[in-house]
Design a protein around this motif. Sequence first.
Motif, PDB file in Angstrom:
ATOM      1  N   PHE A   8       0.839  -1.191   0.000  1.00 52.43           N
ATOM      2  CA  PHE A   8       0.000   0.000   0.000  1.00 52.43           C
ATOM      3  C   PHE A   8       0.876   1.244   0.000  1.00 52.43           C
ATOM      4  CE2 PHE A   8      -2.438  -3.242   2.201  1.00 52.43           C
ATOM      5  CZ  PHE A   8      -3.695  -3.127   1.628  1.00 52.43           C
ATOM      6  N   TYR A   9       0.372   2.332  -0.623  1.00 49.26           N
ATOM      7  CA  TYR A   9       0.932   3.655  -0.378  1.00 49.26           C
ATOM      8  C   TYR A   9       0.256   4.157   0.883  1.00 49.26           C
ATOM      9  CZ  TYR A   9       3.236   4.173  -4.913  1.00 49.26           C
ATOM     10  OH  TYR A   9       4.059   4.034  -5.989  1.00 49.26           O
ATOM     11  N   VAL A  10       1.053   4.690   1.810  1.00 53.17           N
ATOM     12  CA  VAL A  10       0.522   5.166   3.084  1.00 53.17           C
ATOM     13  C   VAL A  10       0.942   6.611   3.308  1.00 53.17           C
ATOM     14  CG1 VAL A  10       0.466   2.879   4.133  1.00 53.17           C
ATOM     15  CG2 VAL A  10       2.507   4.266   4.376  1.00 53.17           C
ATOM     16  N   ASP A  11       0.323   7.243   4.288  1.00 52.32           N
ATOM     17  CA  ASP A  11       0.679   8.608   4.663  1.00 52.32           C
ATOM     18  C   ASP A  11       2.128   8.639   5.134  1.00 52.32           C
ATOM     19  OD1 ASP A  11       0.400  11.313   5.284  1.00 52.32           O
ATOM     20  OD2 ASP A  11      -0.224  10.863   7.346  1.00 52.32           O
ATOM     21  N   LYS A  12       2.861   9.678   4.734  1.00 41.92           N
ATOM     22  CA  LYS A  12       4.290   9.745   5.062  1.00 41.92           C
ATOM     23  C   LYS A  12       4.537   9.828   6.563  1.00 41.92           C
ATOM     24  CE  LYS A  12       6.549  12.808   2.772  1.00 41.92           C
ATOM     25  NZ  LYS A  12       7.162  13.777   1.862  1.00 41.92           N
ATOM     26  N   ARG A  13       3.565  10.296   7.331  1.00 42.30           N
ATOM     27  CA  ARG A  13       3.744  10.430   8.782  1.00 42.30           C
ATOM     28  C   ARG A  13       3.277   9.205   9.552  1.00 42.30           C
ATOM     29  NH1 ARG A  13       0.192  15.569   8.902  1.00 42.30           N
ATOM     30  NH2 ARG A  13      -0.840  14.108   7.524  1.00 42.30           N
ATOM     31  N   ALA A  14       2.705   8.221   8.871  1.00 38.67           N
ATOM     32  CA  ALA A  14       2.153   7.036   9.538  1.00 38.67           C
ATOM     33  C   ALA A  14       3.278   6.120  10.019  1.00 38.67           C
ATOM     34  CB  ALA A  14       1.236   6.276   8.596  1.00 38.67           C
ATOM     35  N   ASN A  15       3.095   5.547  11.206  1.00 41.56           N
ATOM     36  CA  ASN A  15       4.069   4.573  11.698  1.00 41.56           C
ATOM     37  C   ASN A  15       3.507   3.164  11.541  1.00 41.56           C
ATOM     38  OD1 ASN A  15       2.361   4.077  13.915  1.00 41.56           O
ATOM     39  ND2 ASN A  15       3.346   5.657  15.130  1.00 41.56           N
ATOM     40  N   LYS A  16       4.321   2.167  11.866  1.00 40.50           N
ATOM     41  CA  LYS A  16       3.940   0.776  11.627  1.00 40.50           C
ATOM     42  C   LYS A  16       2.718   0.362  12.449  1.00 40.50           C
ATOM     43  CE  LYS A  16       8.498  -0.818  10.257  1.00 40.50           C
ATOM     44  NZ  LYS A  16       9.541  -1.814  10.452  1.00 40.50           N
ATOM     45  N   ILE A  17       2.583   0.887  13.647  1.00 43.09           N
ATOM     46  CA  ILE A  17       1.451   0.539  14.500  1.00 43.09           C
ATOM     47  C   ILE A  17       0.151   1.069  13.898  1.00 43.09           C
ATOM     48  CG2 ILE A  17       0.448   0.874  16.796  1.00 43.09           C
ATOM     49  CD1 ILE A  17       3.416   1.074  17.789  1.00 43.09           C
ATOM     50  N   GLU A  18       0.178   2.317  13.401  1.00 40.90           N
ATOM     51  CA  GLU A  18      -1.017   2.894  12.768  1.00 40.90           C
ATOM     52  C   GLU A  18      -1.386   2.144  11.490  1.00 40.90           C
ATOM     53  OE1 GLU A  18      -0.792   7.591  14.007  1.00 40.90           O
ATOM     54  OE2 GLU A  18       0.363   6.911  12.271  1.00 40.90           O
ATOM     55  N   ILE A  19      -0.374   1.748  10.710  1.00 39.49           N
ATOM     56  CA  ILE A  19      -0.626   1.018   9.465  1.00 39.49           C
ATOM     57  C   ILE A  19      -1.255  -0.337   9.777  1.00 39.49           C
ATOM     58  CG2 ILE A  19       0.462  -0.050   7.470  1.00 39.49           C
ATOM     59  CD1 ILE A  19       2.592   2.241   7.681  1.00 39.49           C
ATOM     60  N   LYS A  20      -0.725  -1.044  10.758  1.00 43.36           N
ATOM     61  CA  LYS A  20      -1.256  -2.354  11.144  1.00 43.36           C
ATOM     62  C   LYS A  20      -2.716  -2.233  11.582  1.00 43.36           C
ATOM     63  CE  LYS A  20      -0.598  -6.111  14.417  1.00 43.36           C
ATOM     64  NZ  LYS A  20       0.247  -6.712  15.441  1.00 43.36           N
ATOM     65  N   LYS A  21      -3.012  -1.252  12.431  1.00 43.41           N
ATOM     66  CA  LYS A  21      -4.380  -1.063  12.920  1.00 43.41           C
ATOM     67  C   LYS A  21      -5.327  -0.696  11.777  1.00 43.41           C
ATOM     68  CE  LYS A  21      -6.958   1.276  16.573  1.00 43.41           C
ATOM     69  NZ  LYS A  21      -8.038   0.388  16.360  1.00 43.41           N
ATOM     70  N   ALA A  22      -4.862   0.139  10.834  1.00 42.57           N
ATOM     71  CA  ALA A  22      -5.711   0.562   9.717  1.00 42.57           C
ATOM     72  C   ALA A  22      -6.066  -0.626   8.822  1.00 42.57           C
ATOM     73  CB  ALA A  22      -5.015   1.643   8.910  1.00 42.57           C
ATOM     74  N   VAL A  23      -5.084  -1.479   8.508  1.00 45.75           N
ATOM     75  CA  VAL A  23      -5.343  -2.640   7.651  1.00 45.75           C
ATOM     76  C   VAL A  23      -6.278  -3.622   8.354  1.00 45.75           C
ATOM     77  CG1 VAL A  23      -4.278  -4.643   6.540  1.00 45.75           C
ATOM     78  CG2 VAL A  23      -3.209  -2.403   6.347  1.00 45.75           C
ATOM     79  N   ALA A  73       4.135   0.608   2.287  1.00 45.43           N
ATOM     80  CA  ALA A  73       4.092  -0.365   3.378  1.00 45.43           C
ATOM     81  C   ALA A  73       3.786  -1.728   2.785  1.00 45.43           C
ATOM     82  CB  ALA A  73       3.033   0.008   4.400  1.00 45.43           C
ATOM     83  N   ILE A  74       4.595  -2.719   3.156  1.00 44.81           N
ATOM     84  CA  ILE A  74       4.347  -4.100   2.762  1.00 44.81           C
ATOM     85  C   ILE A  74       3.845  -4.826   4.005  1.00 44.81           C
ATOM     86  CG2 ILE A  74       5.357  -6.214   1.863  1.00 44.81           C
ATOM     87  CD1 ILE A  74       7.404  -4.471   0.418  1.00 44.81           C
ATOM     88  N   VAL A  75       2.600  -5.306   3.933  1.00 52.88           N
ATOM     89  CA  VAL A  75       1.921  -5.888   5.083  1.00 52.88           C
ATOM     90  C   VAL A  75       1.826  -7.391   4.892  1.00 52.88           C
ATOM     91  CG1 VAL A  75      -0.239  -5.877   6.372  1.00 52.88           C
ATOM     92  CG2 VAL A  75       0.585  -3.772   5.336  1.00 52.88           C
ATOM     93  N   THR A  76       2.338  -8.159   5.869  1.00 53.50           N
ATOM     94  CA  THR A  76       2.257  -9.617   5.836  1.00 53.50           C
ATOM     95  C   THR A  76       1.047 -10.062   6.651  1.00 53.50           C
ATOM     96  OG1 THR A  76       4.660  -9.740   5.725  1.00 53.50           O
ATOM     97  CG2 THR A  76       3.496 -11.760   6.296  1.00 53.50           C
TER      98      THR A  76
END
Length: 98
Positions: A29-44, A80-83
């Motif tokens: 995914f393309y994600v917001d430049k300010r997003a961290n891994k925890i926010e990305i995980k929760k969003a997915v 972000a590459i999400v497994t």
Amino acid sequence: MRSPHDVLIRPLVTEKAVNLAQEQNKYTFYVDKRANKIEIKKAVEDLFKVKVLSVNTINVKGKKKRVGRYEGRTPERKKAIVTLRPGDKIDIFEGLLS
């Protein structure tokens, strides 16, 4: 706390990304430049109702482009590459996996 729609910009659908999804259950995914891994995980997990095992992020620098005598740059992005857990899938990519 930001909305999951603010964190995830759009899925990245390229030949390499589709092969990763098909073979290794990794989605890009393309994600917001300010997003961290925890926010990305929760969003997915909130948007797609799946279990995320890990998140890898990559900052992509913009490339120099030229049109005639005018120079510029393409925008900088964050990927972000999400497994996902084995057995989980994201439906966005299902039509592309053949």
